[in-house]
Design a protein around this motif. Structure first.
Motif, PDB file in Angstrom:
ATOM      1  N   ARG A  26     -28.842   1.940  88.859  1.00  0.00           N
ATOM      2  CA  ARG A  26     -27.557   2.232  89.474  1.00  0.00           C
ATOM      3  C   ARG A  26     -26.789   0.909  89.539  1.00  0.00           C
ATOM      4  NH1 ARG A  26     -31.274   1.592  93.455  1.00  0.00           N
ATOM      5  NH2 ARG A  26     -30.837  -0.205  94.806  1.00  0.00           N
ATOM      6  N   GLY A  27     -25.496   0.986  89.814  1.00  0.00           N
ATOM      7  CA  GLY A  27     -24.725  -0.219  90.085  1.00  0.00           C
ATOM      8  C   GLY A  27     -24.515  -1.112  88.883  1.00  0.00           C
ATOM      9  N   PHE A  28     -24.345  -2.401  89.166  1.00  0.00           N
ATOM     10  CA  PHE A  28     -23.941  -3.376  88.152  1.00  0.00           C
ATOM     11  C   PHE A  28     -24.759  -3.287  86.865  1.00  0.00           C
ATOM     12  CE2 PHE A  28     -21.950  -6.990  90.925  1.00  0.00           C
ATOM     13  CZ  PHE A  28     -20.877  -6.160  91.205  1.00  0.00           C
ATOM     14  N   CYS A  29     -24.048  -3.332  85.748  1.00  0.00           N
ATOM     15  CA  CYS A  29     -24.677  -3.466  84.431  1.00  0.00           C
ATOM     16  C   CYS A  29     -24.483  -4.900  83.956  1.00  0.00           C
ATOM     17  CB  CYS A  29     -24.050  -2.483  83.445  1.00  0.00           C
ATOM     18  SG  CYS A  29     -22.288  -2.790  83.140  1.00  0.00           S
ATOM     19  N   ALA A  30     -25.071  -5.227  82.819  1.00  0.00           N
ATOM     20  CA  ALA A  30     -25.011  -6.601  82.311  1.00  0.00           C
ATOM     21  C   ALA A  30     -23.586  -7.019  81.962  1.00  0.00           C
ATOM     22  CB  ALA A  30     -25.915  -6.738  81.087  1.00  0.00           C
ATOM     23  N   GLY A  31     -22.768  -6.095  81.441  1.00  0.00           N
ATOM     24  CA  GLY A  31     -21.399  -6.426  81.083  1.00  0.00           C
ATOM     25  C   GLY A  31     -20.548  -6.728  82.294  1.00  0.00           C
ATOM     26  N   VAL A  32     -20.723  -5.956  83.371  1.00  0.00           N
ATOM     27  CA  VAL A  32     -20.000  -6.200  84.623  1.00  0.00           C
ATOM     28  C   VAL A  32     -20.454  -7.512  85.241  1.00  0.00           C
ATOM     29  CG1 VAL A  32     -19.818  -5.403  87.020  1.00  0.00           C
ATOM     30  CG2 VAL A  32     -19.449  -3.809  85.137  1.00  0.00           C
ATOM     31  N   ASP A  33     -21.749  -7.735  85.290  1.00  0.00           N
ATOM     32  CA  ASP A  33     -22.298  -8.985  85.821  1.00  0.00           C
ATOM     33  C   ASP A  33     -21.693 -10.182  85.082  1.00  0.00           C
ATOM     34  OD1 ASP A  33     -24.397 -11.255  85.761  1.00  0.00           O
ATOM     35  OD2 ASP A  33     -25.100  -9.995  87.402  1.00  0.00           O
ATOM     36  N   ARG A  34     -21.630 -10.103  83.763  1.00  0.00           N
ATOM     37  CA  ARG A  34     -21.082 -11.201  82.958  1.00  0.00           C
ATOM     38  C   ARG A  34     -19.601 -11.428  83.263  1.00  0.00           C
ATOM     39  NH1 ARG A  34     -18.227 -11.356  78.092  1.00  0.00           N
ATOM     40  NH2 ARG A  34     -18.541 -13.282  76.853  1.00  0.00           N
ATOM     41  N   ALA A  35     -18.834 -10.357  83.371  1.00  0.00           N
ATOM     42  CA  ALA A  35     -17.397 -10.493  83.604  1.00  0.00           C
ATOM     43  C   ALA A  35     -17.114 -11.146  84.953  1.00  0.00           C
ATOM     44  CB  ALA A  35     -16.731  -9.122  83.517  1.00  0.00           C
ATOM     45  N   ILE A  36     -17.808 -10.691  85.992  1.00  0.00           N
ATOM     46  CA  ILE A  36     -17.616 -11.275  87.321  1.00  0.00           C
ATOM     47  C   ILE A  36     -18.024 -12.737  87.311  1.00  0.00           C
ATOM     48  CG2 ILE A  36     -18.365 -11.166  89.726  1.00  0.00           C
ATOM     49  CD1 ILE A  36     -18.787  -8.125  89.267  1.00  0.00           C
ATOM     50  N   GLN A  37     -19.146 -13.022  86.638  1.00  0.00           N
ATOM     51  CA  GLN A  37     -19.628 -14.399  86.556  1.00  0.00           C
ATOM     52  C   GLN A  37     -18.596 -15.310  85.875  1.00  0.00           C
ATOM     53  OE1 GLN A  37     -23.719 -16.688  85.133  1.00  0.00           O
ATOM     54  NE2 GLN A  37     -23.591 -14.475  85.005  1.00  0.00           N
ATOM     55  N   ILE A  38     -17.932 -14.799  84.852  1.00  0.00           N
ATOM     56  CA  ILE A  38     -16.931 -15.607  84.149  1.00  0.00           C
ATOM     57  C   ILE A  38     -15.806 -16.024  85.094  1.00  0.00           C
ATOM     58  CG2 ILE A  38     -15.071 -15.461  82.415  1.00  0.00           C
ATOM     59  CD1 ILE A  38     -17.082 -13.892  80.657  1.00  0.00           C
ATOM     60  N   VAL A  39     -15.333 -15.101  85.922  1.00  0.00           N
ATOM     61  CA  VAL A  39     -14.261 -15.447  86.854  1.00  0.00           C
ATOM     62  C   VAL A  39     -14.745 -16.457  87.885  1.00  0.00           C
ATOM     63  CG1 VAL A  39     -12.613 -14.551  88.541  1.00  0.00           C
ATOM     64  CG2 VAL A  39     -13.180 -13.188  86.541  1.00  0.00           C
ATOM     65  N   VAL A  40     -15.938 -16.240  88.445  1.00  0.00           N
ATOM     66  CA  VAL A  40     -16.469 -17.162  89.441  1.00  0.00           C
ATOM     67  C   VAL A  40     -16.685 -18.550  88.835  1.00  0.00           C
ATOM     68  CG1 VAL A  40     -18.428 -17.639  90.953  1.00  0.00           C
ATOM     69  CG2 VAL A  40     -17.524 -15.310  90.796  1.00  0.00           C
ATOM     70  N   LEU A  41     -17.257 -18.610  87.648  1.00  0.00           N
ATOM     71  CA  LEU A  41     -17.490 -19.904  86.987  1.00  0.00           C
ATOM     72  C   LEU A  41     -16.178 -20.600  86.652  1.00  0.00           C
ATOM     73  CD1 LEU A  41     -20.393 -18.847  84.594  1.00  0.00           C
ATOM     74  CD2 LEU A  41     -20.576 -20.453  86.505  1.00  0.00           C
ATOM     75  N   ALA A  42     -15.179 -19.846  86.216  1.00  0.00           N
ATOM     76  CA  ALA A  42     -13.878 -20.443  85.907  1.00  0.00           C
ATOM     77  C   ALA A  42     -13.245 -21.030  87.163  1.00  0.00           C
ATOM     78  CB  ALA A  42     -12.957 -19.398  85.278  1.00  0.00           C
TER      79      ALA A  42
END
Length: 342
Positions: A26-42
């Motif tokens: 359920r919940g977060f998939c790898a693509g969503v995890d990656r997208a959120i991580q990109i914003v946080v890292l930026a």
């Protein structure tokens, strides 16, 4: 210790019983995890503001959390000033015209398109390269569909939403067709549309691999197992989340007496649940687990909860971010937000 590991509090004899079936995955998939991580890292590397074109993923909790960190969400690039700060494209993908406009303005952009969406783009382009007209099975207006349509040359693609669309479609060359699909569709509904297409156009070519993503399929499979004899099936997700809405439909189709899409625990009609009721709980691919934890905690406040895990698959996929962000350290709090646990 997570909310799943916590023992239920001592309950009074008058507290009603509740069976709660919790779906995995359920919940977060790898693509969503990656997208959120990109914003946080930026934000960590370049500082605020970091502009994000459209919602990075379809979830208010996530979007509000990123906004609190310094992300600025815009509808289109003309809203982004020429201040040198990065702009991130959402996980749903964008038409080719969007990066072209960004490059024309010398904008610094980071593309957070899910790799599985990018795979569908490549499948469509392969059909075109081989001289086929592309049939895109999907929902009109969804950001992923808009992005995929915008990847292909004008006149080379037709959107198919229903079996009725199949009946109405008359191609110039029935022997030169290929199909692709939106990644977040109902597996069963899509199979019906594909079957209708194959019956009408037997020479139509399939994509080189499945277009509906693993996360969508896995979440639907778990819902199918949990749904029978369930009084209320609760799916956590945003009203504009395609994969979340499909989970509600699947729950109803596979035996849940009722099913609903909620954004948080406050939207669940707890007072209507009778003693001995059975509810099931899942979440769309862009909904963080912290929202699930809040629902379980609320259930335990009001009921003597018998928690049952319904697991149909394990997910170990990991999609790395772009190289320019891989050296940026994240705190435990950052990682908890990225993972959906805070």
């Amino acid at each position: 210790m997570t909310v799943l590991d916590m023992p239920s509090p001592n309950v009074a004899a008058t507290k009603p019983a509740l069976r709660l079936k919790l779906c995995e995955p359920r919940g977060f998939c790898a693509g969503v995890d990656r997208a959120i991580q990109i914003v946080v890292l930026a934000l960590k590397k370049y500082g605020a503001p970091v502009y994000v074109r459209h919602e990075i993923v379809h979830n208010k909790y996530v979007v509000d959390g990123l906004r609190d960190m310094g992300a600025v969400f815009v509808k289109e690039l003309h809203e982004v000033p020429d201040d040198g700060q990065p702009v991130v494209f959402s996980a749903h993908g964008v038409p080719k015209s969007v990066p072209a406009r960004a490059e024309a303005r010398d904008m610094f952009y980071l593309d957070a398109t899910c790799p599985l969406v990018s795979k569908v783009h490549k499948q469509g382009l392969r059909h075109v390269k081989l001289g086929r007209h592309v049939l895109l099975i999907g929902h009109a207006g969804h950001p992923e569909v808009v992005g995929t349509l915008g990847q292909l040359p004008e006149g080379t693609v037709t959107l198919i939403e229903t079996e009725e669309d199949v009946s109405a479609f008359e191609p110039a060359d029935p022997s030169a067709l290929g199909f692709i699909t939106q990644t977040t569709l109902s597996v069963d509904d899509t199979a019906g549309v594909v079957k209708a297409l194959q019956a009408k156009f037997p020479e139509m070519q399939a994509p080189s691999s499945e277009s509906i993503c693993y996360a969508t399929t896995n979440r639907q499979d778990a819902v199918k197992v949990a749904a029978p004899e369930t009084d209320l099936f609760v799916v956590v997700g945003a009203p504009n989340s395609s994969n979340s809405k499909r989970l509600v439909e699947v729950a109803k189709r596979f035996g849940a007496r009722d099913a609903m899409l909620v954004e948080n625990e406050r939207e669940i009609p707890w007072e209507s649940l009778k003693t001995g009721a059975t509810i099931a709980l899942s979440a769309g691919a862009s909904a963080p687990d912290i929202l699930i934890d809040a629902i379980i905690a609320k259930a335990r406040e009001n009921f003597d909860v018998d928690l049952e895990i319904v697991q149909t698959a394990e997910e170990n996929e990991l999609f790395p971010v772009m190289r320019s962000l891989r050296d940026v350290p994240l705190t435990e709090a950052d990682m908890a937000f990225v993972n959906g646990s805070a």
